[in-house]
Design a protein around this motif. Structure first.
Motif, PDB file in Angstrom:
ATOM      1  N   ASP A 194       0.856  -0.996  -0.049  1.00  0.00           N
ATOM      2  CA  ASP A 194      -0.001   0.016   0.011  1.00  0.00           C
ATOM      3  C   ASP A 194       0.876   1.302   0.107  1.00  0.00           C
ATOM      4  O   ASP A 194       1.990   1.176   0.301  1.00  0.00           O
ATOM      5  CB  ASP A 194      -0.825   0.077   1.201  1.00  0.00           C
ATOM      6  CG  ASP A 194      -2.088   0.954   1.091  1.00  0.00           C
ATOM      7  OD1 ASP A 194      -2.026   1.742   0.214  1.00  0.00           O
ATOM      8  OD2 ASP A 194      -2.814   1.260   2.184  1.00  0.00           O
ATOM      9  N   LEU A 195       0.455   2.335  -0.498  1.00  0.00           N
ATOM     10  CA  LEU A 195       1.306   3.528  -0.590  1.00  0.00           C
ATOM     11  C   LEU A 195       1.077   4.364   0.693  1.00  0.00           C
ATOM     12  O   LEU A 195       2.066   4.923   1.108  1.00  0.00           O
ATOM     13  CB  LEU A 195       1.079   4.363  -1.731  1.00  0.00           C
ATOM     14  CG  LEU A 195       1.309   3.771  -3.129  1.00  0.00           C
ATOM     15  CD1 LEU A 195       1.048   4.654  -4.531  1.00  0.00           C
ATOM     16  CD2 LEU A 195       2.972   3.238  -3.132  1.00  0.00           C
ATOM     17  N   LYS A 196      -0.194   4.367   0.994  1.00  0.00           N
ATOM     18  CA  LYS A 196      -0.410   5.602   2.174  1.00  0.00           C
ATOM     19  C   LYS A 196      -0.158   4.787   3.499  1.00  0.00           C
ATOM     20  O   LYS A 196      -1.047   3.961   3.717  1.00  0.00           O
ATOM     21  CB  LYS A 196      -1.887   6.108   2.208  1.00  0.00           C
ATOM     22  CG  LYS A 196      -2.033   7.593   2.729  1.00  0.00           C
ATOM     23  CD  LYS A 196      -3.094   7.858   3.215  1.00  0.00           C
ATOM     24  CE  LYS A 196      -3.114   8.962   4.044  1.00  0.00           C
ATOM     25  NZ  LYS A 196      -4.235   8.891   4.855  1.00  0.00           N
TER      26      LYS A 196
ATOM     27  N   THR B 270      -3.250  -0.057  -4.000  1.00  0.00           N
ATOM     28  CA  THR B 270      -3.614   1.168  -3.259  1.00  0.00           C
ATOM     29  C   THR B 270      -4.972   1.699  -3.728  1.00  0.00           C
ATOM     30  O   THR B 270      -5.433   1.261  -4.677  1.00  0.00           O
ATOM     31  CB  THR B 270      -2.528   2.246  -3.278  1.00  0.00           C
ATOM     32  OG1 THR B 270      -2.911   3.421  -2.796  1.00  0.00           O
ATOM     33  CG2 THR B 270      -2.278   2.467  -5.091  1.00  0.00           C
ATOM     34  N   THR B 271      -5.510   2.440  -2.815  1.00  0.00           N
ATOM     35  CA  THR B 271      -6.785   3.280  -3.324  1.00  0.00           C
ATOM     36  C   THR B 271      -6.358   4.479  -4.257  1.00  0.00           C
ATOM     37  O   THR B 271      -7.346   4.800  -4.863  1.00  0.00           O
ATOM     38  CB  THR B 271      -7.426   3.706  -2.083  1.00  0.00           C
ATOM     39  OG1 THR B 271      -6.687   4.364  -1.159  1.00  0.00           O
ATOM     40  CG2 THR B 271      -8.183   2.599  -1.371  1.00  0.00           C
ATOM     41  N   SER B 272      -5.283   4.917  -4.208  1.00  0.00           N
ATOM     42  CA  SER B 272      -5.052   6.198  -5.103  1.00  0.00           C
ATOM     43  C   SER B 272      -4.942   5.901  -6.585  1.00  0.00           C
ATOM     44  O   SER B 272      -3.917   5.018  -6.991  1.00  0.00           O
ATOM     45  CB  SER B 272      -3.579   6.927  -4.465  1.00  0.00           C
ATOM     46  OG  SER B 272      -3.115   7.836  -5.484  1.00  0.00           O
ATOM     47  N   SER B 273      -5.682   6.524  -7.239  1.00  0.00           N
ATOM     48  CA  SER B 273      -5.419   6.520  -8.565  1.00  0.00           C
ATOM     49  C   SER B 273      -4.725   7.841  -9.249  1.00  0.00           C
ATOM     50  O   SER B 273      -4.991   8.190 -10.273  1.00  0.00           O
ATOM     51  CB  SER B 273      -6.758   6.222  -9.290  1.00  0.00           C
ATOM     52  OG  SER B 273      -7.523   7.536  -8.843  1.00  0.00           O
ATOM     53  N   GLU B 274      -4.072   8.370  -8.156  1.00  0.00           N
ATOM     54  CA  GLU B 274      -3.389   9.810  -8.981  1.00  0.00           C
ATOM     55  C   GLU B 274      -2.298   9.281  -9.735  1.00  0.00           C
ATOM     56  O   GLU B 274      -1.495   8.655  -9.582  1.00  0.00           O
ATOM     57  CB  GLU B 274      -2.664  10.436  -7.610  1.00  0.00           C
ATOM     58  CG  GLU B 274      -3.592  10.960  -6.387  1.00  0.00           C
ATOM     59  CD  GLU B 274      -4.313  12.378  -7.123  1.00  0.00           C
ATOM     60  OE1 GLU B 274      -3.607  13.123  -7.617  1.00  0.00           O
ATOM     61  OE2 GLU B 274      -5.706  12.295  -6.936  1.00  0.00           O
TER      62      GLU B 274
ATOM     63  N   ASP C 226       1.221   9.263  -8.429  1.00  0.00           N
ATOM     64  CA  ASP C 226       1.597   8.325  -7.782  1.00  0.00           C
ATOM     65  C   ASP C 226       1.959   6.977  -8.612  1.00  0.00           C
ATOM     66  O   ASP C 226       2.903   6.442  -8.421  1.00  0.00           O
ATOM     67  CB  ASP C 226       0.371   7.801  -6.808  1.00  0.00           C
ATOM     68  CG  ASP C 226       0.380   8.719  -5.566  1.00  0.00           C
ATOM     69  OD1 ASP C 226       1.257   9.389  -5.286  1.00  0.00           O
ATOM     70  OD2 ASP C 226      -0.714   8.656  -4.852  1.00  0.00           O
TER      71      ASP C 226
ATOM     72  N   VAL D 203      -5.118  -0.294  -8.420  1.00  0.00           N
ATOM     73  CA  VAL D 203      -6.127   0.303  -7.628  1.00  0.00           C
ATOM     74  C   VAL D 203      -7.316  -0.525  -6.905  1.00  0.00           C
ATOM     75  O   VAL D 203      -7.844  -1.316  -7.641  1.00  0.00           O
ATOM     76  CB  VAL D 203      -6.831   1.425  -8.271  1.00  0.00           C
ATOM     77  CG1 VAL D 203      -8.081   2.283  -7.480  1.00  0.00           C
ATOM     78  CG2 VAL D 203      -6.128   2.336  -9.164  1.00  0.00           C
ATOM     79  N   LYS D 204      -7.446  -0.490  -5.551  1.00  0.00           N
ATOM     80  CA  LYS D 204      -8.148  -1.304  -4.799  1.00  0.00           C
ATOM     81  C   LYS D 204      -9.655  -1.111  -5.300  1.00  0.00           C
ATOM     82  O   LYS D 204     -10.147  -0.095  -4.928  1.00  0.00           O
ATOM     83  CB  LYS D 204      -8.007  -1.245  -3.255  1.00  0.00           C
ATOM     84  CG  LYS D 204      -6.837  -1.805  -2.627  1.00  0.00           C
ATOM     85  CD  LYS D 204      -6.678  -1.234  -1.368  1.00  0.00           C
ATOM     86  CE  LYS D 204      -5.379  -1.319  -0.830  1.00  0.00           C
ATOM     87  NZ  LYS D 204      -5.355  -0.774   0.766  1.00  0.00           N
TER      88      LYS D 204
ATOM     89  N   VAL E   5     -13.592  -1.212  -4.880  1.00  0.00           N
ATOM     90  CA  VAL E   5     -14.470  -1.315  -3.493  1.00  0.00           C
ATOM     91  C   VAL E   5     -15.356  -2.366  -3.649  1.00  0.00           C
ATOM     92  O   VAL E   5     -15.426  -3.224  -2.518  1.00  0.00           O
ATOM     93  CB  VAL E   5     -15.340   0.112  -3.521  1.00  0.00           C
ATOM     94  CG1 VAL E   5     -16.615  -0.376  -2.409  1.00  0.00           C
ATOM     95  CG2 VAL E   5     -14.489   1.217  -3.172  1.00  0.00           C
TER      96      VAL E   5
END
Lengths: 141, 659
Positions: A63-65, A93-97, A100, A114-115, A117
């Motif tokens: 995970d990134l965060k 991760t949840t980030s799709s930035e 990142d 990207v995880k 939901v």
């Protein structure tokens, strides 16, 4: 050497995600033991353990965060490590930035996911990951 | 009438005879014998050491007397061959010339050869008579004396008087005779000598010896010279007078002309001077009036002591002192401090020495009323009487300007300070904005990560519950779980849209050249299967152009508009979507038009706000982010988006991209 006995390292601070990931792996019939690092520092500790002779993982789900040391820092240390840079790292991760994604690939991430939901979709992701590491870790015939 | 001249008494006495009326050769004046021959014979007698008596008498009688032995010889006789038969001649002592005297009005008689038919006067016994007698065409008239001959000539009784040139000229002068002139050159020129009685060669030799001696020692020359000037004068007396008169007249005329010219020149000069003087005075008056009345420029004159000599009206106006008060005083007594006054005086000396102009320079001064002022002055010197200088000073009052300058400077300082403060504010605000932006990014990041994590939990465990415990749940239980999952999905969609919106706001613009319609075609291509499966008629009317825009932003806008059109034609029979584009003067306008449900124009603004929906979600699913994204992306590239519609009549959405 049996790939199924080797551990998977999951670097994830959210206990719900840890639990769901474990369950998803179980449901996908992945039998490898899942080691968990709950933050960046713990992940770096694992590197030191491998240096000391502990079994290195077949894949690292990162995970990134993360609290304290960030996922990107962990990735950087892994990918610049003389012994462990070849361990496949899947960013989960949840980030799709964009930034990142870009940074992760630049640092040497092998995959970026990207995880979702939706749990069904997550199970599909896990299945792909398993297929992925099985392919790349297949010993040369 | 006889007269005698005696020489020194020596040896044997000699008697010589001469013409009594043959001046200036020999003649009697006041009873005394005179003439060139008298002088000559006296000199000869002295040289010979003999006593010689000269007797002047009638010339014809004299010749007879000598031939008869009553006298020894004749003086001043012209030597001719005929006479040589009658007398023995000594060596010549002079030369006799004979000319024709005529009236000065006469122009015909040139010489002796054209005297035929004319009456010619001659004296008795003289050579002219002898010459004339030889020409038979001449009417000869004998006159007694030279004066008689000349008078007859003037009277017109004779045409010509042939006579000894020297003698006639003497008579003309002596008697003031006018209107006579000599015609041509002498008709005869003969040596003159002393004629002695025949038969005494010894005496001739004695005479010759004496004459030779006198010739040699220059006595003869001197005697001739003594009488010659007289001859010259006598000869030209009339002419001389004429010449003199003419010359004097011409001279006087010249002087008169010169005087006239000079006077005229003087007059002109005087006139001009007068004119110049007047012009100068006028010019000076004008100049003075100009200087006196020049507004705004104070002009003063100073002498070398700095005393004011002139003070114009502008000076009065600027410094407050009037001319009457100022003239004769110094600036130190008026507008300067004593120190400044001294400095001003030494500056005048400096100007005098260097010859240079000082200024324009600024000087502080005080008006008569005490108010402080500043003037801009230029001072220079001009030469004045007796090597002194006069100084001219010209000032412009710049007090107001200086004050204005000071105010401007103050204002500028204020503005600068304000600008600095503003800059500081801007920097602070920028920093705040940056911090806010960073916070926003952090917030977006958090939203994506932190809000989704629990959603995954909700969805994950709902799914696990459904998978593992479904048999133990009834229909309601299963419906609840399905609804939980659906809600989680919706929430995830909202979070994703929010993130997309925030990303659009934060992303860096990349303006590039975009080719139309190719760019739109590529986007429409991604909708092709959907359009085809729904049987939608797609109309494209995009005019070709190259526009400058942020490709990603424009792509998002266009995609969302097509999405929108697809969504709101879902329940429309024979759906038609039209995509058009046209260039205007300042922009390029793209539009997407559909024949869908349309909307009420009272909401035309609200539809572009985030999460604003005009339709119920069950009928037309969506989060209400699409048009907000369209609006945001157009806003970011300085363009705009707007819509035209009415309920049930379809809608048209426009995108304007500035050039």
């Amino acid at each position: 050497m049996n790939n199924c006995t080797k551990p998977i390292l999951l670097v994830e601070d959210n206990p719900v995600d840890v639990d769901l990931t474990r369950r998803a792996f179980v449901r996908q019939k992945v039998s490898n033991p899942i080691e968990v690092a709950r933050d960046g520092e713990e992940a770096l500790e694992w590197i030191r353990r491998w240096e000391a002779g502990a079994d290195r993982p077949v894949v690292i789900l990162l995970d990134l965060k993360l609290p304290r040391v960030s996922g990107l820092e962990v990735l950087r240390q892994l990918k610049t490590h003389p012994l462990f840079s070849t361990i496949p790292v899947v960013i989960l991760t949840t980030s799709s930035e964009d930034s990142d994604v870009k940074t992760a690939y630049e640092l040497g991430a092998n995959s970026y996911i990207v995880k979702p939901v939706d749990f069904d979709k997550f199970q599909q992701v896990v299945q792909q990951v398993e297929l992925y590491w099985n392919v790349i870790n297949e010993p040369p015939r | 009438m006889t007269a005698c001249a005696e020489s020194a008494p020596q040896a044997k006495q000699l008697l010589l005879l001469g013409d009594r009326d043959y001046p200036p050769v020999n003649f009697i004046e006041n009873g005394v014998a005179k003439g060139v021959m008298i002088d000559m014979v006296q000199a000869i007698s002295q040289a010979m050491g003999r006593h010689v008596t000269i007797e002047l008498t009638d010339w014809e009688d004299a010749q007879v007397k000598v031939q008869e032995g009553e006298a020894d010889g004749l003086i001043g006789m012209s030597v001719t061959e005929e006479r040589k038969k009658l007398f023995d001649f000594t060596a010549p002592v002079a030369k006799n010339e004979f000319s024709l005297f005529i009236r000065s009005t006469d122009t015909n008689i040139k010489d002796i050869n054209n005297l035929d038919g004319l009456t010619v006067a001659v004296t008795g016994g003289g050579l002219p008579r002898h010459f004339m007698e030889a020409r038979p065409g001449i009417r000869l008239v004998q006159v007694d004396t030279y004066l008689d001959g000349l008078r007859r000539l003037i009277d017109g009784r004779v045409d010509v008087f042939a006579a000894d040139r020297w003698v006639a000229a003497y008579a003309i002068q002596k008697n003031d005779i006018r209107g006579v002139k000599i015609a041509g050159t002498p008709f005869a020129s003969l040596p003159a000598a002393i004629a002695l009685r025949k038969g005494n060669p010894q005496l001739v030799g004695e005479f010759d010896k004496a004459i030779a001696g006198l010739q040699h020692n220059g006595t003869i020359g001197r005697i001739l010279d003594k009488w010659r000037p007289q001859e010259m004068v006598f000869l030209t007396q009339g002419r001389v007078r004429e010449i003199v008169v003419t010359t004097v007249s011409i001279f006087l005329l010249l002087i008169a002309v010169f005087m006239a010219v000079w006077i005229s020149a003087l007059k002109k000069q005087i006139r001009e001077r007068k004119k110049t003087g007047e012009a100068l005075r006028l010019s000076e008056d004008r100049l003075r009036a100009t200087i006196e009345n020049t507004p705004n420029v104070a002009v003063q004159w100073y002498d070398e002591q700095g005393q004011i000599q002139f003070w114009n009206r502008a000076s009065e106006h600027i410094f407050g002192w009037n001319a009457q008060e100022a003239i004769g005083r110094t600036l130190g007594q008026l507008i300067f401090t004593p120190e400044e006054g001294t400095a001003f005086r030494s500056m005048l000396q400096q100007i005098k020495q260097s010859g240079k102009t000082i200024g324009p320079r600024e000087y502080n001064f005080h008006r008569k009323d005490g108010a402080a002022g500043v003037c801009l002055s230029t001072i220079f010197g001009i030469p004045f009487e007796e090597g002194t200088s006069l100084f001219v000073c010209m000032d412009v009052d710049i007090t107001d300007r200086k004050q204005a300058d000071a105010e401007i400077r103050q204002l500028l300082d204020q503005v600068r300070q304000d600008a600095l403060e503003l800059e500081k504010h801007v920097a602070e605000r920028t920093a705040q904005l940056k911090a806010a932006n960073e916070q926003l990014e952090a917030f977006a990041y958090s939203v994506s990560h932190d809000l989704k994590a629990p959603l995954r939990g909700i969805d994950g465990y709902s799914r696990l519950l459904l998978q593992d415990y479904a048999p133990r749940l009834d229909d309601d239980g299963r419906f609840f779980i399905a609804t939980i999952r659906e809600s989680a999905q919706q929430m995830q969609q909202l979070i994703d849209d929010l993130l997309a919106y925030s990303r659009l706001e934060r992303r860096t613009l990349a303006i590039s050249a975009i080719q139309l319609p190719a760019f739109a075609d590529a986007i429409l291509e991604t909708f092709s299967s959907q359009l085809e499966s729904r049987g939608i008629i797609l109309k494209k009317t995009i005019n070709p152009a190259t526009i400058k825009a942020d490709a990603e932003g424009l792509g998002i806008a266009l995609r969302n508009l097509v999405d929108n059109a697809l969504k709101f034609t879902l329940n429309t029979p024979n759906p038609v979507i039209e995509i058009g584009g046209n260039e205007t003067e300042t922009s390029y306008i793209l539009w997407v038009r559909d024949n869908g449900i349309g909307f009420d124009m009272q909401y035309h603004d609200r539809i572009f706000e985030i999460f604003q929906r005009l339709q119920r979600v069950e009928e037309y699913p969506g989060t209400g982010i699409g048009l907000a994204l369209v609006n945001k992306s157009m806003e970011r590239m300085a363009g705009r988006a707007w819509a035209q519609s009415s309920v049930g009549m379809g809608a048209a959405f426009y995108l304007e991209v500035p050039r």
